[in-house]
Design a protein around this motif. Structure first.
Motif, PDB file in Angstrom:
ATOM      1  N   ILE A 140       0.663  -1.418   0.299  1.00 40.37           N
ATOM      2  CA  ILE A 140      -0.089   0.175   0.169  1.00 40.37           C
ATOM      3  C   ILE A 140       0.880   1.192   0.481  1.00 40.37           C
ATOM      4  CG2 ILE A 140      -1.888   1.701   1.267  1.00 40.37           C
ATOM      5  CD1 ILE A 140      -2.981  -1.022   2.858  1.00 40.37           C
ATOM      6  N   ILE A 141       2.125   0.997   0.397  1.00 36.02           N
ATOM      7  CA  ILE A 141       2.654   2.349   0.659  1.00 36.02           C
ATOM      8  C   ILE A 141       3.886   2.298  -0.001  1.00 36.02           C
ATOM      9  CG2 ILE A 141       4.866   3.285   2.123  1.00 36.02           C
ATOM     10  CD1 ILE A 141       4.026   1.798   4.883  1.00 36.02           C
ATOM     11  N   GLN A 142       3.704   1.157  -0.540  1.00 30.68           N
ATOM     12  CA  GLN A 142       4.519   1.783  -2.298  1.00 30.68           C
ATOM     13  C   GLN A 142       3.465   2.648  -3.661  1.00 30.68           C
ATOM     14  OE1 GLN A 142       6.020  -2.359  -3.924  1.00 30.68           O
ATOM     15  NE2 GLN A 142       7.385  -2.107  -1.405  1.00 30.68           N
ATOM     16  N   GLU A 147       2.106   5.916  -7.731  1.00 34.39           N
ATOM     17  CA  GLU A 147       1.090   6.139  -8.228  1.00 34.39           C
ATOM     18  C   GLU A 147       0.318   7.238  -8.141  1.00 34.39           C
ATOM     19  OE1 GLU A 147      -2.370   3.316  -8.358  1.00 34.39           O
ATOM     20  OE2 GLU A 147      -1.022   1.968  -8.420  1.00 34.39           O
ATOM     21  N   GLY A 148       0.447   8.252  -6.337  1.00 36.90           N
ATOM     22  CA  GLY A 148       0.351   9.199  -5.944  1.00 36.90           C
ATOM     23  C   GLY A 148       0.642   9.918  -5.613  1.00 36.90           C
ATOM     24  N   SER A 149       2.216   9.913  -6.223  1.00 37.62           N
ATOM     25  CA  SER A 149       3.102  10.940  -5.067  1.00 37.62           C
ATOM     26  C   SER A 149       2.844  10.928  -3.775  1.00 37.62           C
ATOM     27  CB  SER A 149       3.054  12.096  -6.191  1.00 37.62           C
ATOM     28  OG  SER A 149       3.044  11.662  -7.707  1.00 37.62           O
ATOM     29  N   LEU A 150       2.807  10.094  -2.966  1.00 36.11           N
ATOM     30  CA  LEU A 150       2.405  10.792  -1.796  1.00 36.11           C
ATOM     31  C   LEU A 150       4.187  10.745  -1.303  1.00 36.11           C
ATOM     32  CD1 LEU A 150      -0.439   9.750  -2.225  1.00 36.11           C
ATOM     33  CD2 LEU A 150      -0.226   9.774  -0.016  1.00 36.11           C
ATOM     34  N   PRO A 151       4.464  11.922  -0.342  1.00 34.60           N
ATOM     35  CA  PRO A 151       5.102  11.838   0.846  1.00 34.60           C
ATOM     36  C   PRO A 151       5.289  10.727   1.489  1.00 34.60           C
ATOM     37  CG  PRO A 151       4.229  14.231   0.608  1.00 34.60           C
ATOM     38  CD  PRO A 151       3.381  13.067   0.052  1.00 34.60           C
ATOM     39  N   LEU A 152       6.453   9.891   1.366  1.00 35.04           N
ATOM     40  CA  LEU A 152       6.488   8.514   2.229  1.00 35.04           C
ATOM     41  C   LEU A 152       5.789   8.572   3.916  1.00 35.04           C
ATOM     42  CD1 LEU A 152       7.060   6.095   2.477  1.00 35.04           C
ATOM     43  CD2 LEU A 152       9.538   6.890   3.405  1.00 35.04           C
ATOM     44  N   GLU A 153       6.225   9.494   4.416  1.00 36.50           N
ATOM     45  CA  GLU A 153       5.885  10.290   6.168  1.00 36.50           C
ATOM     46  C   GLU A 153       4.080   9.448   5.962  1.00 36.50           C
ATOM     47  OE1 GLU A 153       6.043  13.096   9.797  1.00 36.50           O
ATOM     48  OE2 GLU A 153       7.604  13.213   8.071  1.00 36.50           O
ATOM     49  N   ARG A 180      -8.408  -0.315  -2.103  1.00 35.20           N
ATOM     50  CA  ARG A 180      -7.147   0.891  -2.989  1.00 35.20           C
ATOM     51  C   ARG A 180      -9.403   2.357  -2.350  1.00 35.20           C
ATOM     52  NH1 ARG A 180      -5.087   2.565  -7.574  1.00 35.20           N
ATOM     53  NH2 ARG A 180      -3.949   0.927  -8.069  1.00 35.20           N
ATOM     54  N   GLU A 181     -10.571   1.506  -2.447  1.00 32.63           N
ATOM     55  CA  GLU A 181     -11.636   1.711  -2.039  1.00 32.63           C
ATOM     56  C   GLU A 181     -11.110   2.059  -0.211  1.00 32.63           C
ATOM     57  OE1 GLU A 181     -14.728   0.106  -2.644  1.00 32.63           O
ATOM     58  OE2 GLU A 181     -14.823  -0.436  -4.043  1.00 32.63           O
ATOM     59  N   MET A 182     -10.785   1.634   0.304  1.00 27.68           N
ATOM     60  CA  MET A 182     -10.690   1.222   1.504  1.00 27.68           C
ATOM     61  C   MET A 182      -9.632   2.999   1.759  1.00 27.68           C
ATOM     62  SD  MET A 182     -10.506  -1.619   3.392  1.00 27.68           S
ATOM     63  CE  MET A 182     -11.652  -2.009   5.057  1.00 27.68           C
ATOM     64  N   VAL A 183      -8.081   3.154   0.876  1.00 25.87           N
ATOM     65  CA  VAL A 183      -7.334   3.653   1.146  1.00 25.87           C
ATOM     66  C   VAL A 183      -7.657   5.481   0.310  1.00 25.87           C
ATOM     67  CG1 VAL A 183      -5.392   4.742  -0.384  1.00 25.87           C
ATOM     68  CG2 VAL A 183      -5.171   2.129   0.867  1.00 25.87           C
ATOM     69  N   ASN A 184      -8.826   5.142  -0.681  1.00 23.53           N
ATOM     70  CA  ASN A 184      -9.129   6.501  -1.073  1.00 23.53           C
ATOM     71  C   ASN A 184     -10.528   7.273  -0.329  1.00 23.53           C
ATOM     72  OD1 ASN A 184      -8.017   6.739  -3.454  1.00 23.53           O
ATOM     73  ND2 ASN A 184      -9.479   5.172  -4.215  1.00 23.53           N
ATOM     74  N   SER A 185     -10.833   6.430   0.638  1.00 18.39           N
ATOM     75  CA  SER A 185     -12.146   6.861   1.381  1.00 18.39           C
ATOM     76  C   SER A 185     -11.168   7.380   2.693  1.00 18.39           C
ATOM     77  CB  SER A 185     -12.880   5.700   2.165  1.00 18.39           C
ATOM     78  OG  SER A 185     -13.123   6.129   3.167  1.00 18.39           O
ATOM     79  N   VAL A 186      -9.872   7.302   3.262  1.00 18.62           N
ATOM     80  CA  VAL A 186      -9.300   7.801   4.508  1.00 18.62           C
ATOM     81  C   VAL A 186      -8.549   9.230   3.394  1.00 18.62           C
ATOM     82  CG1 VAL A 186      -7.314   7.712   5.850  1.00 18.62           C
ATOM     83  CG2 VAL A 186      -8.604   5.574   5.149  1.00 18.62           C
ATOM     84  N   LEU A 187      -7.962   8.968   2.396  1.00 17.08           N
ATOM     85  CA  LEU A 187      -7.506  10.645   2.064  1.00 17.08           C
ATOM     86  C   LEU A 187      -8.761  11.718   2.116  1.00 17.08           C
ATOM     87  CD1 LEU A 187      -5.577   8.855  -1.510  1.00 17.08           C
ATOM     88  CD2 LEU A 187      -4.432  10.272   0.391  1.00 17.08           C
ATOM     89  N   LEU A 188      -9.432  11.239   1.978  1.00 12.81           N
ATOM     90  CA  LEU A 188     -10.775  12.266   1.326  1.00 12.81           C
ATOM     91  C   LEU A 188     -11.172  12.337   2.922  1.00 12.81           C
ATOM     92  CD1 LEU A 188     -13.249  10.478  -0.543  1.00 12.81           C
ATOM     93  CD2 LEU A 188     -11.807  12.841  -1.316  1.00 12.81           C
ATOM     94  N   ARG A 196      -6.180  11.490  -3.795  1.00  9.03           N
ATOM     95  CA  ARG A 196      -7.456  10.260  -4.153  1.00  9.03           C
ATOM     96  C   ARG A 196      -7.831  10.234  -5.550  1.00  9.03           C
ATOM     97  NH1 ARG A 196     -12.227  10.228  -6.711  1.00  9.03           N
ATOM     98  NH2 ARG A 196     -13.203   8.006  -7.320  1.00  9.03           N
ATOM     99  N   HIS A 197      -7.732  11.567  -6.092  1.00  7.78           N
ATOM    100  CA  HIS A 197      -7.658  11.742  -8.175  1.00  7.78           C
ATOM    101  C   HIS A 197      -7.161  10.695  -8.557  1.00  7.78           C
ATOM    102  CE1 HIS A 197     -11.466  13.498  -7.308  1.00  7.78           C
ATOM    103  NE2 HIS A 197     -10.981  15.330  -7.787  1.00  7.78           N
ATOM    104  N   LYS A 198      -5.572  10.840  -7.525  1.00  5.14           N
ATOM    105  CA  LYS A 198      -4.913   9.899  -8.577  1.00  5.14           C
ATOM    106  C   LYS A 198      -4.785   8.817  -8.527  1.00  5.14           C
ATOM    107  CE  LYS A 198      -1.308  14.163  -8.410  1.00  5.14           C
ATOM    108  NZ  LYS A 198       0.358  14.027  -8.228  1.00  5.14           N
ATOM    109  N   LEU A 199      -5.323   8.506  -7.770  1.00  5.89           N
ATOM    110  CA  LEU A 199      -5.159   6.938  -7.028  1.00  5.89           C
ATOM    111  C   LEU A 199      -7.032   6.544  -7.309  1.00  5.89           C
ATOM    112  CD1 LEU A 199      -3.559   7.404  -3.558  1.00  5.89           C
ATOM    113  CD2 LEU A 199      -2.712   5.787  -5.574  1.00  5.89           C
ATOM    114  N   ALA A 200      -7.488   7.076  -8.072  1.00  7.09           N
ATOM    115  CA  ALA A 200      -9.018   6.255  -8.238  1.00  7.09           C
ATOM    116  C   ALA A 200      -8.536   5.445  -9.625  1.00  7.09           C
ATOM    117  CB  ALA A 200      -9.783   7.863  -8.956  1.00  7.09           C
TER     118      ALA A 200
END
Length: 704
Positions: A140-142, A147-153, A180-188, A196-200
């Motif tokens: 998930i971190i990877q 895909e989403g260009s999130l900072p590692l932290e 992926r749905e759970m990840v996007n839910s937490v991001l929102l 979230r749009h990048k990972l949709a």
């Protein structure tokens, strides 16, 4: 006799005979389990279950025993399965099949595998690449970072929250889409909407897929139509959420502007002008692309010419979303003009073959052949007769003609042309280089080169008028403000299509434009509902003052297009032509401002697209008629072209159509006759007049 107590039945187990049977059964079960202890033997059963019956050599190869050294090993495993009746040999056919017992054992093995996963307490993920893997939060971190260009932290923080929720659910059945749905839910929830749009995940809900399959009778192109519709839905959603600038995406969704064919927007140009003489003379050479397509040399006979023409046209219409305009048909046929009957027969057959090419929508991309009628009268007449033959036997033609009458009279060919129109053929009459939709070729200097038009962007002029408080200056200012970001998005689109073409997505275009270095690309802005906006909503009359306002609006659009185009290094033109935007705009505005506010400004079912003239009125018209003056004025002012539709009433026969197109040719710069021909949706019969039921199959389902 005394009945025995049920518990006394257990005494039978002491019977030597019965014990022997049980011991034999127990031994047999042990033997089956020992056979199933080998992964190789389970593989053999799985292969036979899905692929069988198979010969010895086929089964051996599929099971992975390909070398001679492994022959004995394979024979050993197969013998074990045969002895336990898990596999049987059909001696007459020399083929091996899985038995019912084998299927039962295989099913049991699958159940044991799934239950062992559940009992182990571990969680496994059904991935999108068809495998089951043990849940690993590091993946998930990877994914968040890659895909989403999130900072590692931040990625670690989001993953920790997702992992807590997964363990809280205590489910062993996970899928990658659920994670992926759970990840996007937490991001929102944590305010990271852009990430979230990048990972949709883009795709259709299960309900929509079921609906498509349920209503498959509405799909006109078989499985190809289903797949095209699904694929365009994915790319269209991706365009709006990830590719378009947010302000342009919002303008599209709200109805200020409209993008036609959103699913193809970043992949294909809309209209392509080509010279088929150059293409055909070079032969079909696609290099490393479309390897299943027959390569042909430069044609040296009429047969090879039409083979090349049908192949090239079928490939070209895959590389444009709306229309391919082909020049030079008369020129390539001149060499064979001594045998006109053969040309007529083989050209009609060629048209029929082209019609079977791939389609992106209900009617697909239109292939239009431009014919100048001022030369080679006998050859032109033969081409028109061939097209008439094609139209007669094709309910919905996907090929059109563009008849250029700049230096000739329509009356020379009006009889066959009127027959074609009566049969529902696509014919555009023009003086100069236009498409079947009235769109001008952006590059008119280098006619021999390929010219690409990127349109599919329409502006809702009535919406701008509603928002302008009847102030025409403010109305034009709003138009300029909307056009600038829209044109910037069009310029980005040009770069994306050019890049994909260079990389081989559109091989004919890549080859014919020297990988987009040669030829030209023009951006097109389409104005929808301009007449309703000025004459209705802004309150001007259809007179000299109203005409001046329309002129000012068009000039504003052209000036903004030219200025913005110069900044971006692009050629931009403005047009008024047909688009699926017209009905969408009028529907959205009806919801926003009330249907009554819209209905008394709209003539017909939706906002205007160009100009509509009634063929029944042509006989009474003269060059001084207001509608003729207006049409020719628009044609002169708009640098991108104007679509003038000449509506043919259902009651008008071929002789009356002939008079109407001759008169229109004397009065107008360009026009396209439109006649609705009834078609039976059950048997495909096409006639000029069908009553309430089809005359052949008696079906009441008639398309008009």
């Amino acid at each position: 006799m005394h009945s025995r107590h049920p518990m006394e039945l257990s005494e039978d187990f002491g019977d030597p005979k019965r014990g022997g049977i049980l011991q034999s059964a127990s031994k047999r079960v042990r033997m089956i389990f020992s056979v199933m202890a080998s992964p190789n033997r389970i593989d053999i059963l799985r292969i036979l279950n899905s692929k069988g019956p198979l010969t010895y050599s086929e089964l051996k190869s599929l099971a992975g025993f390909k070398s001679k050294k492994e022959s004995g090993k394979f024979a050993y495993h197969l013998r074990k399965l045969l002895r336990q009746s898990l596999v049987a040999l059909n001696k007459s056919e020399r083929r091996y099949t899985i038995t019912n017992l084998g299927k039962l054992v295989l099913s049991l093995a699958r159940q044991i595998e799934e239950r062992s996963i559940i009992e182990s307490g571990k969680m496994y993920v059904r991935t999108s690449h068809e495998s089951i893997e043990e849940f690993n939060s590091h993946k998930i971190i990877q994914s968040l970072v890659r895909e989403g260009s999130l900072p590692l932290e931040l990625a670690q923080k989001i993953t920790e929250e997702v992992e807590n929720r997964i363990y809280k659910f205590q489910t062993s059945y996970l899928t990658s889409s659920l994670i992926r749905e759970m990840v996007n839910s937490v991001l929102l929830e944590q305010g990271h909407e852009d990430y979230r749009h990048k990972l949709a995940r883009f795709g259709l809900p299960g309900y929509d897929i079921r609906e498509m399959l349920t209503n498959v009778d509405g799909i006109h192109n078989g499985v190809e139509g289903l797949i095209s519709k699904t694929g365009q839905s994915v790319f269209g959603e991706y365009l709006v959420l990830n590719t378009l600038p947010k302000d342009v995406a919002d303008s599209h969704l709200s109805g200020d502007l409209h993008i036609t064919n959103a699913g193809l927007w970043s992949l294909l140009p809309d209209t392509v002008f080509v010279n088929i003489k150059e293409l055909i003379e070079e032969g079909v050479d696609l290099r490393g692309k479309f390897l299943s397509v027959t390569r042909t040399p430069s044609p040296n006979s009429l047969d090879s010419l039409f083979t090349s023409l049908s192949i090239l046209t079928s490939l070209l219409i895959k590389e444009a979303s709306q229309e391919v305009v082909m020049d030079g048909l008369v020129t390539v046929l001149q060499k064979y003009a001594k045998n006109l009957p053969e040309i007529e027969e083989k050209l009609a057959s060629c048209f029929a073959k082209i019609s079977t090419g791939s389609k992106y929508g209900k009617n697909g991309t239109l292939a239009s052949f431009r014919i100048s009628i001022n030369t080679e009268p006998k050859l032109v007449g033969t081409i028109l007769q061939a097209y008439k033959k094609y139209v007669k036997v094709t309910p919905l033609p996907s090929i059109g003609l563009i008849v250029d009458y700049e230096k000739a009279k329509i009356s020379d060919y009006s009889e066959v042309l009127s027959d074609i129109i009566a049969l529902g053929g696509h014919i555009m009459f023009s003086r100069g280089l236009v498409s079947n939709k009235g769109l001008s070729r952006g590059d008119t200097k280098n006619i021999g080169t390929t010219s690409i038009n990127l349109e599919s962007l329409s502006i809702n002029m009535p919406r701008l008028a509603f928002e302008s408080n009847k102030d025409e200056t403010y109305f034009r200012a709003r138009l300029a403000l909307l056009m600038k970001p829209a044109l910037a998005a069009m310029s980005l689109r040009k770069k994306e299509i050019s890049d994909l073409t260079r990389r081989g997505l559109n091989p004919i275009l890549a080859n014919n434009t020297q990988y987009m270095q040669k030829g030209s690309v023009t951006l097109v802005v389409n104005l929808i509902g301009l007449k309703e906006a000025v004459y209705g909503i802004l309150g001007y009359e259809n007179n000299k003052t109203g005409h001046e306002i329309i002129s000012k609006v068009i000039n504003t659009a052209i000036e903004v297009a030219a200025k913005k185009g110069k900044e971006m290094g692009d050629n931009v033109i403005v047009t008024m032509t047909e688009s699926d935007a017209a009905s969408r705009f009028s529907s959205l505005d009806g919801e926003k401002y009330g249907k009554m506010s819209i209905s008394h400004h709209v003539v017909g079912e939706s906002y205007s697209e160009g100009v509509i003239l009634d063929a029944a009125e042509m006989a009474e018209m003269s060059p001084k008629n207001e509608k003729i003056i207006e049409s020719n004025y628009f044609s002169k002012v708009l640098n991108g072209g104007l679509l003038v539709q000449l509506k043919i009433p259902d009651t008008m026969d071929s002789s009356e159509i002939k008079k109407a197109i001759e008169k229109a040719g004397d009065l107008l710069v360009s026009f396209r006759p439109i006649k609705k021909v009834p078609i039976c949706s059950n048997c495909g019969l096409k006639e000029e007049k069908i009553a309430e039921k089809c005359s052949v199959c008696k079906s009441p389902y008639i398309l008009a």
